[in-house]
Design an enzyme around this catalytic site. Structure first.
Site, PDB file in Angstrom:
ATOM      1  N   GLU A   1       3.081  -7.908   7.571  1.00 30.17           N
ATOM      2  CA  GLU A   1       1.829  -8.536   7.150  1.00 30.17           C
ATOM      3  C   GLU A   1       1.995  -9.604   6.070  1.00 30.17           C
ATOM      4  O   GLU A   1       1.289  -9.582   5.054  1.00 30.17           O
ATOM      5  CB  GLU A   1       0.819  -7.462   6.715  1.00 30.17           C
ATOM      6  CG  GLU A   1       0.467  -6.499   7.823  1.00 30.17           C
ATOM      7  CD  GLU A   1      -0.759  -5.625   7.515  1.00 30.17           C
ATOM      8  OE1 GLU A   1      -1.196  -5.616   6.353  1.00 30.17           O
ATOM      9  OE2 GLU A   1      -1.256  -4.973   8.450  1.00 30.17           O
TER      10      GLU A   1
ATOM     11  N   GLU B   1       0.383  -0.967  14.275  1.00 31.35           N
ATOM     12  CA  GLU B   1      -0.453  -0.121  13.419  1.00 31.35           C
ATOM     13  C   GLU B   1      -1.864  -0.097  13.956  1.00 31.35           C
ATOM     14  O   GLU B   1      -2.414  -1.152  14.312  1.00 31.35           O
ATOM     15  CB  GLU B   1      -0.540  -0.668  11.974  1.00 31.35           C
ATOM     16  CG  GLU B   1       0.679  -0.474  11.132  1.00 31.35           C
ATOM     17  CD  GLU B   1       0.482  -0.960   9.684  1.00 31.35           C
ATOM     18  OE1 GLU B   1      -0.662  -0.946   9.187  1.00 31.35           O
ATOM     19  OE2 GLU B   1       1.490  -1.361   9.081  1.00 31.35           O
TER      20      GLU B   1
ATOM     21  N   TYR C   1      -7.230  -2.874  12.718  1.00 29.63           N
ATOM     22  CA  TYR C   1      -8.054  -1.792  12.165  1.00 29.63           C
ATOM     23  C   TYR C   1      -9.523  -1.939  12.547  1.00 29.63           C
ATOM     24  O   TYR C   1     -10.395  -1.708  11.720  1.00 29.63           O
ATOM     25  CB  TYR C   1      -7.852  -1.726  10.640  1.00 29.63           C
ATOM     26  CG  TYR C   1      -6.502  -1.152  10.281  1.00 29.63           C
ATOM     27  CD1 TYR C   1      -6.316   0.220  10.178  1.00 29.63           C
ATOM     28  CD2 TYR C   1      -5.387  -1.978  10.103  1.00 29.63           C
ATOM     29  CE1 TYR C   1      -5.080   0.765   9.887  1.00 29.63           C
ATOM     30  CE2 TYR C   1      -4.138  -1.439   9.826  1.00 29.63           C
ATOM     31  CZ  TYR C   1      -3.994  -0.069   9.715  1.00 29.63           C
ATOM     32  OH  TYR C   1      -2.763   0.475   9.434  1.00 29.63           O
TER      33      TYR C   1
ATOM     34  N   ASP D   1       0.826  -1.204   0.000  1.00 26.25           N
ATOM     35  CA  ASP D   1       0.000   0.000   0.000  1.00 26.25           C
ATOM     36  C   ASP D   1       0.865   1.261   0.000  1.00 26.25           C
ATOM     37  O   ASP D   1       0.703   2.131   0.843  1.00 26.25           O
ATOM     38  CB  ASP D   1      -0.927  -0.046   1.231  1.00 26.25           C
ATOM     39  CG  ASP D   1      -1.883   1.137   1.277  1.00 26.25           C
ATOM     40  OD1 ASP D   1      -2.332   1.570   0.205  1.00 26.25           O
ATOM     41  OD2 ASP D   1      -2.160   1.629   2.393  1.00 26.25           O
TER      42      ASP D   1
END
Ligand code: BDP
Length: 625
Positions: free
Chosen positions: A440, A529, A493, A198
């Site tokens: 990840e 994160e 998230y 990303d």
């Protein structure tokens, strides 16, 4: 067009790394060494031929680039993508070419002359006076070559560099190319690069290009590890000489900040003990005297003369227990941010003003650690972390490892090689507290277990003194690689990618998630994160996603939960992200990823003030010695 044309390692036999010796010491001036900078405006030409191989086929390196076709000025260091007004250059995939001329002083003839690139993304080939001097596979780490035999000491020299940004299933990060053959929908020869990460695939010569000299017998490498024993600082070192091995002698001196010699030795491998040593602490633990750096001065004497190299060193230890991260045997709570290296115009090109601004903003926020997400950062950034006392999770470019091909032996061997290059470059940095081998990866796959066992084991062999981890986004029930890490780093998230807009579920979901990791593995955790995209200046009350208010509400819920686990097993929190950053175009990204505390121009959003207040409170409650 075949994949072979673009695939950088389709030419696998030619894929050699540009390792001149054992070491990759940063080029430093000394009484025996000289450094010459080759940064500046270079000539640039993208190979727009359909198969991107006209330059290689026509040997563009055999003459000045301007004679092969039109060139434009291109700054080095910088990414080439955002410098021009040409979309074809911004989105270019394939070989780009650079050249410039340079002179070397005649009195360099009797010295060893080394050409060093801080980094170029991704695959590089370098020619001096039309002769190949080095190739390097990988976008984020330095490479160099001794170039004496190619140099003209009596006149001008031509330096040509070809750089290919193609990502393949075996590069780090990995990627693929899709070739479209339906001529009703796409022009002939149409292809696109697919990214598995990303962030924008900025490319070009990203860091300094330098020449440096050493005597022909020289200090090639040094490895320093430090310890603390009864108030004494112990500096263990191992020095490797290059060139002739006969009859060399070494003098080792440790100098304090004032230049006083506080310890000496005269062996290539040894230990210097320093009484009442000033330890290296992060600035939040020792606000009045943070980041104490000594200088390790090495003087090598040989038949070729004397070589002097000075390395900044910090005396400190890092340990992980069941529940804590210890710096110098004292608990450290990491309140930080994950970053990126990019900014407007320069892309990922090295920029001292940006480095200074970022460190000023890190300290304004009260950040005491950052992660080099998702690739090794410039050495000049790492220097500031060492000097300013900010801890670093030093991450490899292993981001987006997800397909079976990404776990193949070819990928694994490249990953091991990259870890070798990263540890070689950063092993002596006091700020580096943890190695992260990946971000990840698909560790829910069975193949991930042997793969990461091997990468983590290899990294521990290279450096037994630091904890090793990868950053995980899987659930504790389906991850296969966490058993091999020293400390659990995970990204979450809740309230963003799941239950979007529902901040009320964050504490419940995050709490049971974290407790699950803890009870399964009994290791300390860092959340590396958590974040919400936020368009600066967009407001709504009550809050809704993408507004500055939502970012504040979202983070507040995370913080409440963190506070219930600090002191138990949570040893760090890192917000995603320090600043907005560029990504590929996509319907989920409005001119890049907007999860920054700061805009891309480094101006604070509302959440930055929330974070600043929290981090300054944490500094007072968890850190002062
Ligand atoms: C995480 C990735 C990071 C992304 C972030 C996001 O580690 O690179 O930018 O998500 O989606 O999964 O913002």
């Amino acid at each position: 067009m075949s994949a072979a044309v673009l695939g950088v390692c389709a030419v696998a036999i030619l894929c050699v790394t540009g390792v001149a010796g054992i070491g990759m010491l940063y080029p430093r001036d000394s009484e025996s060494r000289e450094v010459k900078n080759l940064d500046g405006m270079w000539n640039f030409r993208a190979d727009m031929s359909p198969t991107r191989d006209a330059g290689l086929k026509q040997s563009w390196f055999s003459q000045p680039l301007a004679k092969t076709g039109p060139v434009i000025p291109m700054p080095v260091p910088s990414s080439y993508n955002d410098v021009t007004q040409d979309k074809a250059i911004r989105d270019f995939v394939g070989w780009v070419w650079y050249d410039r001329s340079f002179f070397v002083p005649q009195d360099w003839q009797n010295r060893r002359v080394v050409l060093r690139f801080g980094s170029a993304h991704y695959y590089s080939m370098v020619w001096v006076n039309s002769q190949k001097v080095v190739e390097h596979n990988g976008g984020h780490l330095p490479f160099e070559a001794e170039i004496n035999k190619y140099l003209n000491f009596a006149g001008s020299n031509l330096l040509t560099v070809a750089v290919n940004n193609t990502l393949t299933p075996h590069t780090l990060p990995p990627g693929t190319i899709t070739y479209e053959s339906d001529t009703k929908r796409y022009p002939e020869g149409y292809f696109v690069q697919n990214l598995q990460m990303d962030f924008f695939n900025y490319a070009g010569i990203h860091r300094h290009v330098r020449l440096y000299t050493t005597p022909t017998t020289y200090i090639d490498d040094v490895t320093v590890t430090t310890d603390i024993s009864d108030g004494k600082g112990i500096v263990n070192y191992q020095i490797v000489a290059g060139g002739s091995t006969q009859g060399n002698s070494i003098k080792v001196e440790v100098e304090d900040r004032e230049g006083n010699v506080v310890g000496t030795s005269a062996t290539f491998t040894g230990a210097v003990s320093i009484a009442n040593a000033n330890l290296w602490y992060p600035y939040t633990m020792m606000p009045n005297s943070p980041a104490y750096l000594y200088t390790l001065k090495m003087t090598l004497t040989s038949a070729a003369g004397t070589d002097v190299y000075r390395l900044p060193i910090g005396i400190r230890t890092v340990q992980v227990t069941d529940t804590q991260l210890l710096i110098n045997n004292k608990p450290f709570y990491c309140h930080g941010a994950a970053k990126h290296e990019d900014s407007d115009i320069r892309g990922k090109g090295l920029d001292y003003a940006l480095i200074a601004k970022d460190f000023n903003m890190l300290k304004w926020l009260g950040v005491n650690c950052f992660r080099t997400s998702h690739y090794p950062y410039a050495e000049e950034i790492m220097d500031q972390a060492d000097r300013q006392g900010i801890m670093v999770i030093d991450e490899s470019p292993g981001v987006g490892i997800s397909t079976d091909e990404n776990f193949s032996n070819e990928s694994l061997s490249h990953h091991l090689e990259v870890m070798g290059e990263l540890v070689r470059r950063d092993k002596n940095r006091p700020s580096v507290m943890i190695w992260s081998v990946a971000n990840e990866p698909a560790t829910n796959k069975d193949i991930a277990a042997p793969y990461f066992k091997s990468v983590i084991g290899h990294t521990k062999n290279l450096d037994p003194t630091r904890p090793v981890t990868f950053v995980c986004n899987h659930h504790y029930s389906d991850d296969k690689a966490i058993p091999y890490v020293d400390i659990i780093c995970f990204n979450r998230y809740y309230g963003w990618y799941s239950d979007t807009g529902h901040t009320e579920v964050i504490q419940l979901q995050l709490g049971s998630d974290m407790d699950g990791w803890r009870s399964k593995y009994n290791k300390p955790l860092i959340i590396t994160e958590y974040g919400a995209d936020t368009v600066a200046g967009l407001h709504r009350d009550p809050s809704s996603v993408f507004t500055e208010e939502y970012q504040v509400d979202f983070m507040t819920e995370y913080h409440k939960l963190f506070d219930t686990r600090i002191g138990k097993y949570l040893v760090g929190e890192m917000v995603w992200n320090f600043a907005d950053f560029m990504t590929k175009q996509g319907v989920k990204r409005v001119v890049g990823n907007k999860k920054g505390m700061l805009t891309r121009q480094r101006q604070p959003k509302a959440a930055a003030f929330l974070l600043r207040e929290r981090y300054h409170d944490l500094m007072n409650s968890t850190h002062h010695l």
